[in-house]
Every structure is written in C-alpha cells, then in structure tokens.
Design a protein around this motif. Sequence first.
Motif, PDB file in Angstrom:
ATOM      1  N   UNK A 154       0.850  -1.194   0.000  1.00 16.30           N
ATOM      2  CA  UNK A 154       0.000   0.000   0.000  1.00 16.30           C
ATOM      3  C   UNK A 154       0.882   1.239   0.000  1.00 16.30           C
ATOM      4  N   UNK A 155       0.529   2.203  -0.833  1.00 17.15           N
ATOM      5  CA  UNK A 155       1.227   3.480  -0.875  1.00 17.15           C
ATOM      6  C   UNK A 155       0.488   4.437   0.040  1.00 17.15           C
ATOM      7  N   UNK A 156       1.222   5.053   0.965  1.00 12.72           N
ATOM      8  CA  UNK A 156       0.574   6.000   1.870  1.00 12.72           C
ATOM      9  C   UNK A 156       0.322   7.320   1.130  1.00 12.72           C
ATOM     10  N   UNK A 157      -0.784   7.935   1.461  1.00  7.89           N
ATOM     11  CA  UNK A 157      -1.288   9.106   0.745  1.00  7.89           C
ATOM     12  C   UNK A 157      -1.314  10.314   1.686  1.00  7.89           C
ATOM     13  N   UNK A 158      -1.019  11.471   1.119  1.00  7.73           N
ATOM     14  CA  UNK A 158      -1.167  12.737   1.837  1.00  7.73           C
ATOM     15  C   UNK A 158      -2.581  12.782   2.417  1.00  7.73           C
TER      16      UNK A 158
ATOM     17  N   UNK B  15       4.746  10.612   5.799  1.00 11.15           N
ATOM     18  CA  UNK B  15       5.444  11.192   4.649  1.00 11.15           C
ATOM     19  C   UNK B  15       6.429  12.276   5.066  1.00 11.15           C
ATOM     20  N   UNK B  16       6.300  12.778   6.283  1.00 12.71           N
ATOM     21  CA  UNK B  16       7.196  13.832   6.782  1.00 12.71           C
ATOM     22  C   UNK B  16       8.358  13.279   7.614  1.00 12.71           C
ATOM     23  N   UNK B  17       8.410  11.961   7.775  1.00 18.11           N
ATOM     24  CA  UNK B  17       9.511  11.359   8.531  1.00 18.11           C
ATOM     25  C   UNK B  17      10.817  11.443   7.749  1.00 18.11           C
ATOM     26  N   UNK B  18      11.923  11.556   8.473  1.00 17.67           N
ATOM     27  CA  UNK B  18      13.250  11.502   7.848  1.00 17.67           C
ATOM     28  C   UNK B  18      13.700  10.048   7.925  1.00 17.67           C
ATOM     29  N   UNK B  19      13.999   9.480   6.763  1.00 11.36           N
ATOM     30  CA  UNK B  19      14.352   8.061   6.680  1.00 11.36           C
ATOM     31  C   UNK B  19      15.758   7.805   7.197  1.00 11.36           C
ATOM     32  N   UNK B  20      15.931   6.628   7.786  1.00 10.81           N
ATOM     33  CA  UNK B  20      17.228   6.252   8.371  1.00 10.81           C
ATOM     34  C   UNK B  20      18.114   5.564   7.328  1.00 10.81           C
ATOM     35  N   UNK B  21      19.435   5.795   7.428  1.00 10.77           N
ATOM     36  CA  UNK B  21      20.364   5.111   6.516  1.00 10.77           C
ATOM     37  C   UNK B  21      20.277   3.591   6.680  1.00 10.77           C
TER      38      UNK B  21
ATOM     39  N   UNK C 288      11.773  12.850  -0.612  1.00 16.06           N
ATOM     40  CA  UNK C 288      10.906  11.981   0.198  1.00 16.06           C
ATOM     41  C   UNK C 288      11.666  11.413   1.396  1.00 16.06           C
ATOM     42  N   UNK C 289      12.911  11.016   1.183  1.00 15.28           N
ATOM     43  CA  UNK C 289      13.702  10.433   2.267  1.00 15.28           C
ATOM     44  C   UNK C 289      13.971  11.444   3.372  1.00 15.28           C
TER      45      UNK C 289
END
Length: 171
Positions: free
Chosen positions: A5-9, A14-20, A140-141
């Motif tokens: 599932x793709x999360x939608x606005x 969607x505002x999270x900062x992704x981890x390495x 996005x990341x």
Amino acid sequence: MAIRDIIILPDTQLRLISKPIEKITADIRALADDMLETMYKAPGIGLAAIQVAQPVRLITMDLSKKEGETNPRIFVNPEILSVSEELSVYEEGCLSIPEYYEEVERPAQVRVRFTDIHGKVHEEDAEGLYATCIQHEIDHLNGVLFVDYLSKLKRDRVMKKFTKAARLAAK
C-alpha cells in the motif's frame, strides 16, 4: 514479491526523515523488489521506501520510455553531492499525492552518490528527467514533498483537498 500500500497525503509518515541502511540484507532486497512491483503497478517512475511506510533510505526508479521495456534501478542511501546553478522546470506528480500535478523548478543537473543493491558505491551525473526524479525521491527520504516547492496558496489548497478526502474515506 508483493504489492504494498502506498501512503497518501496527509499521512504524517510522509514527513519522517528516513534512516540510513546499515547493511543490505535479504529483507532490504525483498523491500526493493516489492517497491519495484508496487511502482510498476501504480504506475509510476519512482518510489521512496517511506511511501510504503518503511522509513529507510531506499529508492526505486525506472525512467524507460518504450512500452514493454524496463530499466529498474535501486538506490540505497542516495545523496546529492552537488547541484547546478542552472534550473529546469518539470511537471511533477507523486504516487502519494495521486492525480495532482504541478510544475516544479529544481537544479537542472545534480551529482549523486548511492549504493546499488549488491553493495557497490556509484557516483553519477544526472540531468533532465533523471535529475528531477532523483531529487524528488531523495526529498521523500528527507520528509519533503514536491508540493513544498509550490506557493503557499497552492500548497494550502492541495493539503486541504487531501485532508478532506482522507476524512471522507475514514467515514
């Protein structure tokens, strides 16, 4: 492989900062495969892991233009090393903001570093659609959406539209 599932606005993930990604494991490879399948099904040309609720620095992309031809690319821990002063404008859309498109101005060329799915580090110069797409997905990341580049009026309008749609869908 599985379609996710793709999360939608306005989903706040969607505002999270992704981890390495510390190590490319079987789980990361499976996530990349799922992301490619999800991206093709949507259909789209790029997908960041956060869009399938996985806050890790992983992107899939396929910019092939010919019908029936594919050129899947996987970027682990991508980062932009430099950007051109020259700007270009592309009409952008996003699988997490369906059926909404706007022109966005970004650097015309970027130099990007990433690790491929086999653990090899690459540096590439990107221009045109590739430059736009890699910047969009890296944003996005970092919890940034393409609507953040729009005027406050346009951004507020799209946020209101998707917040209302989410409220109606929840009923």
